[in-house]
Write a protein that holds these residues in place. Structure first.
Motif, short mmCIF file in Angstrom:
data_model
loop_
_atom_site.label_atom_id
_atom_site.label_comp_id
_atom_site.label_asym_id
_atom_site.label_seq_id
_atom_site.Cartn_x
_atom_site.Cartn_y
_atom_site.Cartn_z
N VAL A 9 46.90 -53.23 49.09
CA VAL A 9 47.09 -54.19 48.28
C VAL A 9 46.64 -53.78 46.76
O VAL A 9 45.98 -52.94 46.48
N ASN A 10 47.07 -54.74 45.61
CA ASN A 10 46.52 -54.62 44.48
C ASN A 10 45.91 -55.71 44.07
O ASN A 10 45.76 -56.54 45.08
N SER A 11 45.42 -56.12 43.12
CA SER A 11 44.62 -57.19 42.80
C SER A 11 45.45 -58.49 42.84
O SER A 11 44.88 -59.37 43.25
N ALA A 12 46.44 -58.36 42.62
CA ALA A 12 47.51 -59.43 42.45
C ALA A 12 47.73 -60.21 43.79
O ALA A 12 48.07 -61.24 44.10
N ARG A 13 47.71 -59.01 44.89
CA ARG A 13 48.05 -59.63 46.35
C ARG A 13 46.88 -60.10 46.83
O ARG A 13 46.88 -60.51 48.08
N LEU A 14 45.45 -59.93 46.28
CA LEU A 14 44.16 -60.32 47.12
C LEU A 14 44.23 -61.90 47.51
O LEU A 14 43.94 -62.03 48.86
N GLY A 16 46.57 -63.59 48.65
CA GLY A 16 47.39 -64.03 49.86
C GLY A 16 46.89 -63.57 51.11
O GLY A 16 47.42 -63.75 52.27
N VAL A 17 45.82 -62.53 51.00
CA VAL A 17 45.08 -61.75 52.27
C VAL A 17 43.68 -62.20 52.64
O VAL A 17 43.11 -61.59 53.12
N LYS A 18 43.17 -63.31 51.90
CA LYS A 18 41.85 -63.75 51.92
C LYS A 18 41.51 -63.83 53.61
O LYS A 18 42.28 -64.02 54.48
N GLY A 19 40.43 -63.21 53.73
CA GLY A 19 39.76 -63.00 55.04
C GLY A 19 40.38 -61.82 56.04
O GLY A 19 39.96 -61.67 57.14
N VAL A 67 37.18 -61.27 50.22
CA VAL A 67 36.13 -62.68 50.35
C VAL A 67 37.00 -63.62 49.51
O VAL A 67 37.14 -64.85 49.94
N ASP A 68 37.70 -63.34 48.41
CA ASP A 68 38.34 -63.89 47.44
C ASP A 68 39.20 -63.20 46.75
O ASP A 68 39.54 -62.22 46.96
N ALA A 69 39.97 -64.00 45.71
CA ALA A 69 40.99 -63.40 44.94
C ALA A 69 40.59 -62.12 44.20
O ALA A 69 41.43 -61.48 43.72
N SER A 70 39.20 -61.99 44.05
CA SER A 70 38.72 -60.93 43.23
C SER A 70 37.61 -60.37 43.58
O SER A 70 36.98 -59.22 42.97
N THR A 71 37.37 -60.36 44.95
CA THR A 71 36.23 -59.78 45.64
C THR A 71 36.53 -59.18 47.01
O THR A 71 37.38 -59.58 47.84
N ILE A 72 36.03 -58.10 47.20
CA ILE A 72 36.27 -57.26 48.77
C ILE A 72 34.92 -56.85 49.01
O ILE A 72 34.00 -56.36 48.39
N LYS A 73 34.44 -57.27 50.26
CA LYS A 73 33.41 -56.51 50.88
C LYS A 73 33.67 -55.51 51.67
O LYS A 73 34.51 -55.27 52.57
N ALA A 74 33.26 -54.11 51.14
CA ALA A 74 33.68 -52.80 51.62
C ALA A 74 33.10 -52.52 52.96
O ALA A 74 31.80 -53.03 53.33
N MET A 75 33.80 -52.00 53.78
CA MET A 75 33.34 -51.32 54.90
C MET A 75 33.45 -49.86 54.91
O MET A 75 32.30 -49.17 55.60
N ALA A 76 34.12 -49.27 54.07
CA ALA A 76 34.20 -47.96 53.94
C ALA A 76 34.94 -47.61 52.80
O ALA A 76 35.89 -48.38 52.17
N ARG A 109 53.51 -55.86 58.28
CA ARG A 109 52.51 -56.85 57.56
C ARG A 109 51.77 -57.91 58.25
O ARG A 109 52.26 -58.15 59.36
N TYR A 110 50.80 -58.51 57.68
CA TYR A 110 50.30 -59.58 58.58
C TYR A 110 51.36 -60.43 58.52
O TYR A 110 52.18 -60.94 57.67
N LYS A 111 51.33 -61.49 59.62
CA LYS A 111 52.52 -62.30 59.92
C LYS A 111 52.66 -63.36 58.93
O LYS A 111 53.64 -63.91 58.73
N ASP A 112 51.45 -63.89 58.23
CA ASP A 112 51.54 -64.69 57.14
C ASP A 112 51.32 -64.33 55.76
O ASP A 112 51.12 -65.12 54.94
N ALA A 113 51.53 -63.00 55.56
CA ALA A 113 51.25 -62.51 54.38
C ALA A 113 52.85 -62.40 53.77
O ALA A 113 53.71 -62.37 54.21
#
Length: 113
Positions: A9-14, A16-19, A67-76, A109-113
């Protein structure tokens, strides 16, 4: 199969994919103890919650939960550094193509994205 997808994704797509788990190719702008500010391929800035996640390369792909439209909780992270600059406009063009329905069989894609 849907639970194993991590779309780029890019920042504009975040928004639409919260969670969801995503991959964000980006350039590291600033680092602090547990937070990084990065520039996504579309030029937008994203905050990365990066507790115990290494981000020492200039260009990385962050794998994490939105997390939200401008935040990601990194795993790796995966380093994307090569000789010189990474063409982020080209990276963004590829990301946008993956969201076009004509490429559904190549890029699930995610089914709802």
């Amino acid at each position: 199969m849907n639970e194993h997808i991590s779309m780029r994704v890019n920042s504009a797509r975040l928004s639409g994919v919260k969670g969801r788990t995503v991959r964000l190719p980006c350039k590291v702008l600033r680092l602090s103890d547990d937070i990084a500010i990065v520039e996504a391929s579309d030029g937008g800035q994203v905050e990365i919650q990066r507790k115990n996640v290494d981000m020492t390369a200039t260009y990385v792909e962050v794998i994490g939960n939105v997390v939200d439209a401008s935040t990601i909780k990194a795993m790796a992270t995966l380093p994307l550094d090569s000789e010189g600059e990474l063409d982020m406009q080209l990276v963004n063009d590829v990301i946008e193509l993956t969201f076009e329905s004509r490429f559904d069989k190549l890029f699930p894609r995610y089914k709802d994205a």
